[in-house]
Design a protein around this motif. Structure first.
Motif, PDB file in Angstrom:
ATOM      1  N   ALA A  33       4.927  -3.712  -7.182  1.00 30.13           N
ATOM      2  CA  ALA A  33       3.563  -4.116  -6.836  1.00 30.13           C
ATOM      3  C   ALA A  33       3.572  -4.647  -5.407  1.00 30.13           C
ATOM      4  O   ALA A  33       4.404  -5.486  -5.051  1.00 30.13           O
ATOM      5  N   LEU A  34       2.640  -4.161  -4.594  1.00 32.42           N
ATOM      6  CA  LEU A  34       2.493  -4.626  -3.222  1.00 32.42           C
ATOM      7  C   LEU A  34       1.150  -5.338  -3.126  1.00 32.42           C
ATOM      8  O   LEU A  34       0.094  -4.719  -3.262  1.00 32.42           O
ATOM      9  N   MET A  35       1.212  -6.661  -2.907  1.00 33.11           N
ATOM     10  CA  MET A  35       0.011  -7.471  -2.920  1.00 33.11           C
ATOM     11  C   MET A  35      -0.126  -8.239  -1.608  1.00 33.11           C
ATOM     12  O   MET A  35       0.790  -8.269  -0.786  1.00 33.11           O
ATOM     13  N   GLY A  36      -1.294  -8.858  -1.432  1.00 31.93           N
ATOM     14  CA  GLY A  36      -1.551  -9.640  -0.236  1.00 31.93           C
ATOM     15  C   GLY A  36      -3.028  -9.617   0.078  1.00 31.93           C
ATOM     16  O   GLY A  36      -3.766  -8.732  -0.377  1.00 31.93           O
ATOM     17  N   PRO A  37      -3.508 -10.581   0.869  1.00 31.44           N
ATOM     18  CA  PRO A  37      -4.928 -10.607   1.242  1.00 31.44           C
ATOM     19  C   PRO A  37      -5.320  -9.334   1.987  1.00 31.44           C
ATOM     20  O   PRO A  37      -4.471  -8.653   2.579  1.00 31.44           O
ATOM     21  N   GLN A 213       8.139  -4.105 -12.088  1.00 35.27           N
ATOM     22  CA  GLN A 213       9.368  -4.901 -12.223  1.00 35.27           C
ATOM     23  C   GLN A 213       9.550  -5.836 -11.032  1.00 35.27           C
ATOM     24  O   GLN A 213      10.256  -6.829 -11.121  1.00 35.27           O
ATOM     25  N   PHE A 214       8.889  -5.467  -9.908  1.00 40.34           N
ATOM     26  CA  PHE A 214       9.039  -6.234  -8.677  1.00 40.34           C
ATOM     27  C   PHE A 214       7.661  -6.418  -8.038  1.00 40.34           C
ATOM     28  O   PHE A 214       6.805  -5.542  -8.136  1.00 40.34           O
ATOM     29  N   THR A 215       7.471  -7.558  -7.378  1.00 38.67           N
ATOM     30  CA  THR A 215       6.226  -7.843  -6.663  1.00 38.67           C
ATOM     31  C   THR A 215       6.572  -8.337  -5.268  1.00 38.67           C
ATOM     32  O   THR A 215       7.483  -9.159  -5.093  1.00 38.67           O
ATOM     33  N   HIS A 216       5.840  -7.825  -4.278  1.00 44.38           N
ATOM     34  CA  HIS A 216       6.045  -8.222  -2.889  1.00 44.38           C
ATOM     35  C   HIS A 216       4.698  -8.644  -2.311  1.00 44.38           C
ATOM     36  O   HIS A 216       3.703  -7.930  -2.472  1.00 44.38           O
ATOM     37  N   VAL A 217       4.664  -9.792  -1.660  1.00 47.04           N
ATOM     38  CA  VAL A 217       3.428 -10.328  -1.091  1.00 47.04           C
ATOM     39  C   VAL A 217       3.479 -10.160   0.420  1.00 47.04           C
ATOM     40  O   VAL A 217       4.359 -10.707   1.094  1.00 47.04           O
ATOM     41  N   LEU A 218       2.531  -9.395   0.936  1.00 45.88           N
ATOM     42  CA  LEU A 218       2.468  -9.101   2.361  1.00 45.88           C
ATOM     43  C   LEU A 218       1.435 -10.007   3.020  1.00 45.88           C
ATOM     44  O   LEU A 218       0.269 -10.012   2.634  1.00 45.88           O
ATOM     45  N   HIS A 226       9.040 -12.312  -2.368  1.00 45.51           N
ATOM     46  CA  HIS A 226       9.453 -11.310  -3.346  1.00 45.51           C
ATOM     47  C   HIS A 226       9.519 -11.971  -4.718  1.00 45.51           C
ATOM     48  O   HIS A 226       9.843 -13.155  -4.830  1.00 45.51           O
ATOM     49  N   GLY A 227       9.234 -11.207  -5.761  1.00 46.29           N
ATOM     50  CA  GLY A 227       9.335 -11.751  -7.105  1.00 46.29           C
ATOM     51  C   GLY A 227       9.330 -10.642  -8.144  1.00 46.29           C
ATOM     52  O   GLY A 227       9.403  -9.454  -7.813  1.00 46.29           O
ATOM     53  N   ASP A 228       9.226 -11.032  -9.402  1.00 43.86           N
ATOM     54  CA  ASP A 228       9.174 -10.045 -10.478  1.00 43.86           C
ATOM     55  C   ASP A 228       7.718  -9.786 -10.868  1.00 43.86           C
ATOM     56  O   ASP A 228       6.787 -10.152 -10.155  1.00 43.86           O
ATOM     57  N   GLY A 229       7.508  -9.167 -12.021  1.00 42.96           N
ATOM     58  CA  GLY A 229       6.161  -8.852 -12.454  1.00 42.96           C
ATOM     59  C   GLY A 229       5.292 -10.065 -12.703  1.00 42.96           C
ATOM     60  O   GLY A 229       4.069 -10.015 -12.561  1.00 42.96           O
ATOM     61  N   ASP A 230       5.913 -11.193 -13.054  1.00 41.46           N
ATOM     62  CA  ASP A 230       5.143 -12.411 -13.305  1.00 41.46           C
ATOM     63  C   ASP A 230       4.459 -12.923 -12.047  1.00 41.46           C
ATOM     64  O   ASP A 230       3.425 -13.595 -12.122  1.00 41.46           O
ATOM     65  N   LEU A 231       5.027 -12.623 -10.883  1.00 37.49           N
ATOM     66  CA  LEU A 231       4.415 -13.053  -9.629  1.00 37.49           C
ATOM     67  C   LEU A 231       3.045 -12.414  -9.446  1.00 37.49           C
ATOM     68  O   LEU A 231       2.096 -13.073  -8.996  1.00 37.49           O
ATOM     69  N   TRP A 242      -1.518 -21.140  -3.164  1.00 35.44           N
ATOM     70  CA  TRP A 242      -0.264 -21.776  -3.557  1.00 35.44           C
ATOM     71  C   TRP A 242       0.927 -21.162  -2.820  1.00 35.44           C
ATOM     72  O   TRP A 242       1.935 -21.846  -2.559  1.00 35.44           O
ATOM     73  N   VAL A 243       0.818 -19.852  -2.478  1.00 37.87           N
ATOM     74  CA  VAL A 243       1.889 -19.200  -1.720  1.00 37.87           C
ATOM     75  C   VAL A 243       2.014 -19.843  -0.343  1.00 37.87           C
ATOM     76  O   VAL A 243       3.111 -20.168   0.123  1.00 37.87           O
ATOM     77  N   TYR A 244       0.854 -20.039   0.312  1.00 31.79           N
ATOM     78  CA  TYR A 244       0.870 -20.672   1.630  1.00 31.79           C
ATOM     79  C   TYR A 244       1.458 -22.086   1.545  1.00 31.79           C
ATOM     80  O   TYR A 244       2.257 -22.489   2.392  1.00 31.79           O
ATOM     81  N   GLU A 245       1.066 -22.828   0.518  1.00 35.52           N
ATOM     82  CA  GLU A 245       1.496 -24.220   0.396  1.00 35.52           C
ATOM     83  C   GLU A 245       2.977 -24.347   0.047  1.00 35.52           C
ATOM     84  O   GLU A 245       3.719 -25.088   0.681  1.00 35.52           O
ATOM     85  N   GLU A 246       3.426 -23.609  -0.983  1.00 38.92           N
ATOM     86  CA  GLU A 246       4.787 -23.766  -1.464  1.00 38.92           C
ATOM     87  C   GLU A 246       5.834 -23.239  -0.488  1.00 38.92           C
ATOM     88  O   GLU A 246       6.957 -23.740  -0.424  1.00 38.92           O
ATOM     89  N   TYR A 247       5.465 -22.197   0.279  1.00 34.82           N
ATOM     90  CA  TYR A 247       6.454 -21.570   1.142  1.00 34.82           C
ATOM     91  C   TYR A 247       6.200 -21.830   2.625  1.00 34.82           C
ATOM     92  O   TYR A 247       6.833 -21.221   3.485  1.00 34.82           O
ATOM     93  N   GLY A 248       5.263 -22.732   2.913  1.00 31.10           N
ATOM     94  CA  GLY A 248       5.022 -23.129   4.292  1.00 31.10           C
ATOM     95  C   GLY A 248       4.539 -22.001   5.172  1.00 31.10           C
ATOM     96  O   GLY A 248       4.877 -21.928   6.359  1.00 31.10           O
ATOM     97  N   ILE A 249       3.739 -21.106   4.610  1.00 30.87           N
ATOM     98  CA  ILE A 249       3.240 -19.950   5.352  1.00 30.87           C
ATOM     99  C   ILE A 249       1.885 -20.288   5.960  1.00 30.87           C
ATOM    100  O   ILE A 249       0.995 -20.817   5.280  1.00 30.87           O
ATOM    101  N   ILE A 250       1.725 -19.990   7.230  1.00 32.71           N
ATOM    102  CA  ILE A 250       0.433 -20.190   7.876  1.00 32.71           C
ATOM    103  C   ILE A 250      -0.456 -19.012   7.546  1.00 32.71           C
ATOM    104  O   ILE A 250      -0.106 -17.863   7.820  1.00 32.71           O
ATOM    105  N   PRO A 251      -1.613 -19.255   6.917  1.00 36.16           N
ATOM    106  CA  PRO A 251      -2.503 -18.142   6.563  1.00 36.16           C
ATOM    107  C   PRO A 251      -2.932 -17.377   7.806  1.00 36.16           C
ATOM    108  O   PRO A 251      -3.108 -17.966   8.879  1.00 36.16           O
ATOM    109  N   PRO A 252      -3.099 -16.048   7.727  1.00 35.60           N
ATOM    110  CA  PRO A 252      -3.583 -15.275   8.862  1.00 35.60           C
ATOM    111  C   PRO A 252      -4.995 -15.699   9.237  1.00 35.60           C
ATOM    112  O   PRO A 252      -5.716 -16.304   8.436  1.00 35.60           O
TER     113      PRO A 252
END
Length: 280
Positions: A33-37, A213-218, A226-231, A242-252
């Motif tokens: 799965a390829l996900m992201g805003p 089986q795998f999820t990637h957030v772009l 990167h994560g599994d299907g639960d992501l 929560w992705v931005y907060e937990e992993y210190g990512i600056i939102p685009p």
């Protein structure tokens, strides 16, 4: 075992860099799965793999089955086993679905597919996707509804039987019944061929039908997580904040984090409402 390997991929459109160093490996018979805003490079990645000339690869490499994909023209990438189901399928007046598909199938064969074999195969595929019986004689996507165009992409996939398919929001425009039909056809083809999948979708409903089986957030042209299907399921339920907060990512710049609502009821009352399904 056929494997897609992407290393340090940078892609631009004009003077604007969209992808900023993608690293990704897709193994045989895997679902990713390829996900992201919106607007963060998911469609760009798929288009670059397939060879859309609008997108310029400025750095990095793409190999499939140990072959240099970037050195191949688009038709050779297709013959090598790559397939892209487009987010916005184009209409091609004057070219029937049957002529298009038979030509594409023959390009993969030493000898042309026998006419009777082709007709029987296409009839079965049309039934599988519950399309109109005259599909073979209609011009490619001309006059099709949005949902028909998406199902017709899966007709092509089933007929061509690629080893790696990229589905760019194939579920958008489909009602629930059509989504089940499409998912069933995809799952059946995977069982028959061990086809790998890269699926771009914003909705967990489709991922419950074709389980990744795998999820990637772009985010902002990079794979931030990167994560599994639960992501995929967590993102569907909670969004990306929560992705931005937990992993210190600056939102685009084109994405503004949601402001968490404040309640005067107290945290216990809010939790109680959530548990009862009274707050979304």
């Amino acid at each position: 075992m056929k494997k897609l390997e992407i290393k340090n991929l940078h892609v631009s459109v004009g003077d604007k860099e969209i992808l900023k160093g993608i690293n990704l490996t897709i193994g045989e018979n895997e679902v990713h799965a390829l996900m992201g805003p919106n607007g963060n490079g998911k469609s760009t990645l798929l288009a670059a793999i397939m060879g859309n000339p609008t997108y310029t690869v400025t750095e990095g490499s793409i190999f499939y089955d140990d072959k240099d994909v970037l050195a191949m023209p688009v038709n050779k990438r297709s013959i090598a086993g790559l397939f892209l189901a487009m987010q916005y399928p184009q209409e091609v007046p004057g070219v029937t679905n049957s002529d298009f598909l038979r030509a594409a199938m023959n390009a993969r064969r030493d000898k042309p597919v026998p006419l009777f074999t082709f007709i029987k195969s296409m009839e079965k595929t049309i039934q599988d996707l519950q399309m109109k019986e005259d599909l073979a004689h209609r011009f490619l996507n001309e006059g099709f509804s949005g949902g028909e165009k998406k199902r017709n992409e899966i007709v092509q996939m089933e007929m061509l039987r690629p080893s790696l398919s990229m589905l760019d929001e194939i579920d958008s425009g489909l009602d629930v019944d059509a989504m089940h039909v499409v998912a069933k056809a995809i799952n059946q083809l995977r069982q028959e061929t061990k086809m790998s999948l890269i699926i771009v979708s914003h909705y967990d409903r489709f991922f419950t039908m074709i389980e990744p089986q795998f999820t990637h957030v772009l985010v902002d042209g990079k794979i931030a997580l990167h994560g599994d299907g639960d992501l995929a399921r967590r993102i569907d339920q909670e969004g990306y904040d929560w992705v931005y907060e937990e992993y210190g990512i600056i939102p685009p710049e084109n994405v503004k984090p949601k402001v968490k609502p404040r309640s005067t009821l107290g945290s216990c009352a809010v939790k109680d409402m959530v548990s009862k399904g009274e707050e979304k």
